[in-house]
Design a protein around this motif. Sequence first.
Motif, PDB file in Angstrom:
ATOM      1  N   LEU A 123      50.008  27.939   6.681  1.00 15.63           N
ATOM      2  CA  LEU A 123      51.442  28.141   6.847  1.00 15.63           C
ATOM      3  C   LEU A 123      51.775  28.291   8.325  1.00 15.63           C
ATOM      4  CD1 LEU A 123      54.118  28.510   5.337  1.00 15.63           C
ATOM      5  CD2 LEU A 123      53.646  30.955   5.263  1.00 15.63           C
ATOM      6  N   GLU A 124      52.576  27.350   8.832  1.00 19.72           N
ATOM      7  CA  GLU A 124      53.011  27.402  10.224  1.00 19.72           C
ATOM      8  C   GLU A 124      54.216  28.331  10.366  1.00 19.72           C
ATOM      9  OE1 GLU A 124      51.201  26.047  12.375  1.00 19.72           O
ATOM     10  OE2 GLU A 124      50.083  24.460  11.351  1.00 19.72           O
ATOM     11  N   ASP A 125      54.586  28.637  11.608  1.00 16.46           N
ATOM     12  CA  ASP A 125      55.708  29.539  11.851  1.00 16.46           C
ATOM     13  C   ASP A 125      57.019  29.004  11.274  1.00 16.46           C
ATOM     14  OD1 ASP A 125      54.026  31.269  13.164  1.00 16.46           O
ATOM     15  OD2 ASP A 125      54.506  30.513  15.158  1.00 16.46           O
ATOM     16  N   SER A 126      57.121  27.685  11.137  1.00 11.24           N
ATOM     17  CA  SER A 126      58.334  27.063  10.613  1.00 11.24           C
ATOM     18  C   SER A 126      58.401  27.083   9.091  1.00 11.24           C
ATOM     19  CB  SER A 126      58.405  25.608  11.080  1.00 11.24           C
ATOM     20  OG  SER A 126      57.291  24.884  10.581  1.00 11.24           O
ATOM     21  N   SER A 127      57.429  27.715   8.438  1.00  7.49           N
ATOM     22  CA  SER A 127      57.247  27.760   6.983  1.00  7.49           C
ATOM     23  C   SER A 127      56.669  26.466   6.428  1.00  7.49           C
ATOM     24  CB  SER A 127      58.550  28.121   6.239  1.00  7.49           C
ATOM     25  OG  SER A 127      59.444  27.033   6.151  1.00  7.49           O
ATOM     26  N   LEU A 128      56.355  25.498   7.292  1.00  8.15           N
ATOM     27  CA  LEU A 128      55.759  24.238   6.858  1.00  8.15           C
ATOM     28  C   LEU A 128      54.282  24.444   6.563  1.00  8.15           C
ATOM     29  CD1 LEU A 128      56.203  21.104   6.572  1.00  8.15           C
ATOM     30  CD2 LEU A 128      55.358  20.943   8.925  1.00  8.15           C
ATOM     31  N   LEU A 129      53.815  23.863   5.448  1.00  6.15           N
ATOM     32  CA  LEU A 129      52.392  23.864   5.135  1.00  6.15           C
ATOM     33  C   LEU A 129      51.744  22.652   5.792  1.00  6.15           C
ATOM     34  CD1 LEU A 129      52.225  24.848   1.346  1.00  6.15           C
ATOM     35  CD2 LEU A 129      51.545  26.229   3.316  1.00  6.15           C
ATOM     36  N   THR A 130      50.699  22.891   6.559  1.00  6.40           N
ATOM     37  CA  THR A 130      49.979  21.833   7.249  1.00  6.40           C
ATOM     38  C   THR A 130      48.568  21.754   6.695  1.00  6.40           C
ATOM     39  OG1 THR A 130      51.251  22.180   9.269  1.00  6.40           O
ATOM     40  CG2 THR A 130      49.194  20.963   9.482  1.00  6.40           C
ATOM     41  N   ASN A 131      48.176  20.564   6.261  1.00 13.84           N
ATOM     42  CA  ASN A 131      46.853  20.345   5.689  1.00 13.84           C
ATOM     43  C   ASN A 131      45.861  20.103   6.817  1.00 13.84           C
ATOM     44  OD1 ASN A 131      44.690  19.712   4.100  1.00 13.84           O
ATOM     45  ND2 ASN A 131      45.746  18.194   2.861  1.00 13.84           N
ATOM     46  N   LYS A 132      44.870  20.982   6.962  1.00 13.81           N
ATOM     47  CA  LYS A 132      43.904  20.889   8.042  1.00 13.81           C
ATOM     48  C   LYS A 132      42.753  19.937   7.735  1.00 13.81           C
ATOM     49  CE  LYS A 132      46.062  23.838  10.626  1.00 13.81           C
ATOM     50  NZ  LYS A 132      46.764  23.395  11.849  1.00 13.81           N
ATOM     51  N   THR A 133      42.668  19.470   6.501  1.00 19.15           N
ATOM     52  CA  THR A 133      41.640  18.504   6.109  1.00 19.15           C
ATOM     53  C   THR A 133      42.296  17.446   5.230  1.00 19.15           C
ATOM     54  OG1 THR A 133      41.040  19.843   4.186  1.00 19.15           O
ATOM     55  CG2 THR A 133      39.759  20.181   6.188  1.00 19.15           C
ATOM     56  N   ALA A 134      41.585  16.344   5.007  1.00 18.50           N
ATOM     57  CA  ALA A 134      42.108  15.288   4.138  1.00 18.50           C
ATOM     58  C   ALA A 134      42.280  15.811   2.720  1.00 18.50           C
ATOM     59  CB  ALA A 134      41.160  14.096   4.145  1.00 18.50           C
ATOM     60  N   ALA A 135      43.291  15.294   2.028  1.00 25.73           N
ATOM     61  CA  ALA A 135      43.514  15.679   0.636  1.00 25.73           C
ATOM     62  C   ALA A 135      42.335  15.235  -0.222  1.00 25.73           C
ATOM     63  CB  ALA A 135      44.806  15.058   0.119  1.00 25.73           C
ATOM     64  N   ILE A 136      42.066  15.978  -1.267  1.00 26.46           N
ATOM     65  CA  ILE A 136      41.040  15.573  -2.229  1.00 26.46           C
ATOM     66  C   ILE A 136      41.547  14.399  -3.051  1.00 26.46           C
ATOM     67  CG2 ILE A 136      39.651  16.349  -4.189  1.00 26.46           C
ATOM     68  CD1 ILE A 136      39.984  19.208  -3.058  1.00 26.46           C
ATOM     69  N   SER A 137      42.783  14.479  -3.511  1.00 25.98           N
ATOM     70  CA  SER A 137      43.465  13.377  -4.192  1.00 25.98           C
ATOM     71  C   SER A 137      44.769  13.128  -3.464  1.00 25.98           C
ATOM     72  CB  SER A 137      43.773  13.718  -5.656  1.00 25.98           C
ATOM     73  OG  SER A 137      42.598  13.844  -6.418  1.00 25.98           O
ATOM     74  N   ASN A 138      44.920  11.958  -2.853  1.00 28.19           N
ATOM     75  CA  ASN A 138      46.162  11.631  -2.162  1.00 28.19           C
ATOM     76  C   ASN A 138      47.321  11.551  -3.139  1.00 28.19           C
ATOM     77  OD1 ASN A 138      45.111  11.462   0.464  1.00 28.19           O
ATOM     78  ND2 ASN A 138      44.379   9.380   0.099  1.00 28.19           N
ATOM     79  N   PHE A 139      48.539  11.711  -2.618  1.00 28.67           N
ATOM     80  CA  PHE A 139      49.723  11.692  -3.475  1.00 28.67           C
ATOM     81  C   PHE A 139      49.887  10.339  -4.155  1.00 28.67           C
ATOM     82  CE2 PHE A 139      54.276  10.866  -4.116  1.00 28.67           C
ATOM     83  CZ  PHE A 139      54.537  11.878  -5.030  1.00 28.67           C
ATOM     84  N   ARG A 140      50.146  10.378  -5.452  1.00 30.34           N
ATOM     85  CA  ARG A 140      50.404   9.183  -6.260  1.00 30.34           C
ATOM     86  C   ARG A 140      51.869   9.212  -6.706  1.00 30.34           C
ATOM     87  NH1 ARG A 140      45.819   6.830  -8.487  1.00 30.34           N
ATOM     88  NH2 ARG A 140      47.024   6.065 -10.270  1.00 30.34           N
TER      89      ARG A 140
END
Length: 208
Positions: A123-140
């Motif tokens: 969780l960044e200061d802007s309330s945005l979630l930032t993924n620090k690694t590649a997704a296990i399953s990319n968005f479909r």
Amino acid sequence: MSMYLPTLSTFVFVASLAVAQDTSLASVRRAFNNAHLPGDISLAFNPKVLLEVTFPQTSGRPITLHAGLQLPRNATAGPPTFRVIGEAGRGPFVVAAVDPDAPTPQTPTSAQIRHFLGGNFILEDSSLLTNKTAAISNFRQPTPPAGSDPHRYTFLLFNQPKSFNQQTLVNATTPVSLFNISQFAEAVGLGEPIGGTFMLVGPEPPVA
């Protein structure tokens, strides 16, 4: 499994969608219960924070979901971004998205479909979630079949346990169908979701 079929009162015009995000934990929980989601995905849902899911658009403003919002399929190409509203700490977090209605809500013989699974969100200061690694399953992108009623595409936020990065149950090549989020959560120690939302998406209208 209880069958959920949206009524006309569920439909919302796209013109009003951009500012339609959730603002109340109680209303999100009520929407989940009214849609029978806790029972259908076998997970208790008592949210502690709001999960904002926002879809970019090729033209116009991005669309932020509120729980139970219906979107046309062409508004859901994504990938979405995630924000957390409330006291959740910095993370890490796991975000999952599943469709419990595949291929149709009446006969969900392929459910659940895993539409996204990613860990190591911070969780960044802007309330945005930032993924620090590649997704296990990319968005479909949602792809409900022709003739189906709208599906409930469900996004869930979990606290990430320390051992999550060592899990081997799901990887990039694991089939996305017949996924079970409650069994996966129990197996890897996710516990109950701390936030979530969902959208309704039906098939593309037939071409005249």
